[in-house]
Design an enzyme around this catalytic site. Structure first.
Site, mmCIF file in Angstrom:
data_model
loop_
_atom_site.group_PDB
_atom_site.id
_atom_site.type_symbol
_atom_site.label_atom_id
_atom_site.label_comp_id
_atom_site.label_asym_id
_atom_site.label_seq_id
_atom_site.Cartn_x
_atom_site.Cartn_y
_atom_site.Cartn_z
ATOM 1 C CG ASN A 1 18.830 -16.263 -17.223
ATOM 2 O OD1 ASN A 1 19.817 -16.462 -17.915
ATOM 3 N ND2 ASN A 1 17.610 -16.154 -17.731
ATOM 4 C CG ASP B 1 22.818 -14.258 -18.247
ATOM 5 O OD1 ASP B 1 21.661 -13.981 -17.941
ATOM 6 O OD2 ASP B 1 23.140 -14.772 -19.332
ATOM 7 C CE LYS C 1 27.811 -17.645 -19.841
ATOM 8 N NZ LYS C 1 26.911 -17.395 -20.985
ATOM 9 C CG ASP C 2 26.504 -14.361 -22.472
ATOM 10 O OD1 ASP C 2 27.550 -14.839 -22.969
ATOM 11 O OD2 ASP C 2 25.601 -15.063 -21.986
#
Length: 214
Positions: free
Chosen positions: A109, A133, A145-146
């Site tokens: 994170n 992330d 991710k994202d």
């Protein structure tokens, strides 16, 4: 400021001084490796949402920034998560398990480094989640991710809480090198973790909405 094993503290994500979420977690250890905490299934959480009950995800950011916000209670519905906040690092590492207790991988994170605080009997850590992330599978293969969400929000610098795209990506690449090398914390440490059975589910304490430390 050090936290004691077994202590319940607040883990809060903040957005330009607003509380995006607040949830009580249990301290596993607080050492030179970092602060390690456990969040159990059904942990109570207070979320920032719009009036329709939806959060920032699942809608255009251009719409989100125009809406009034409020806090509503909820629960963490997934299996328990172990979270490590390494010292002087702009990320945390989360361990995930399946409902059957099988280790299911790590989650990097990316976030502004944790700030610790204490206010009487209440204590906790505040972070600023930077949305981008890295998902790491048990075999240490990984993926970003994202990325789309991150890129969309960067287009709104007057509202977005993450500002330095290059620094955030650089932190991700730095951690990816550690992943690929199989070094701590991606070396199997704590993948067999089992929480203390005497730990009761913590309640969300009064004062969860005290002013953010940033």
């Amino acid at each position: 400021m050090a936290f004691a094993p077994g202590q319940v503290i607040l883990h809060r994500n903040t957005r330009r001084g607003r509380i995006a979420f607040a949830r009580p977690v249990r301290v596993v250890s607080d050492t030179s490796l970092g602060l390690l905490v456990w969040m159990a299934r059904h942990t109570p959480v207070m979320y920032e949402v719009a009036a329709d009950g939806r959060g920032a995800r699942g809608r255009p950011f251009a719409e989100w920034v125009t809406l009034p916000y409020e806090h509503r209670p909820g629960e963490w519905q997934g299996a328990g998560i172990l979270m490590l906040f390494p010292p002087e690092a702009d990320h945390s590492v989360w361990w995930f398990w399946t409902d059957e207790g099988v280790f299911d991988g790590w989650y990097v994170n990316l976030e502004e480094r944790v700030v610790r605080w204490a206010d009487g009997d209440l204590a906790g850590v505040d972070v600023i989640d930077q949305d981008l992330d890295v998902v790491v599978r048990p075999d240490r293969t990984w993926e970003w991710k994202d990325e789309d969400e991150f890129a969309e929000r960067l287009a709104f610098p007057d509202h977005y809480w993450a500002t330095d795209e290059q620094a955030i990506r650089a932190e991700g690449r730095r951690v990816i090198k550690i992943v690929e090398a199989g070094e701590f914390p991606f070396d199997g440490t704590w993948t067999d973790f089992v929480p203390d059975p005497s730990w009761e589910l913590p309640e969300l304490p009064d004062g969860w909405d005290r002013p953010a430390t940033r």
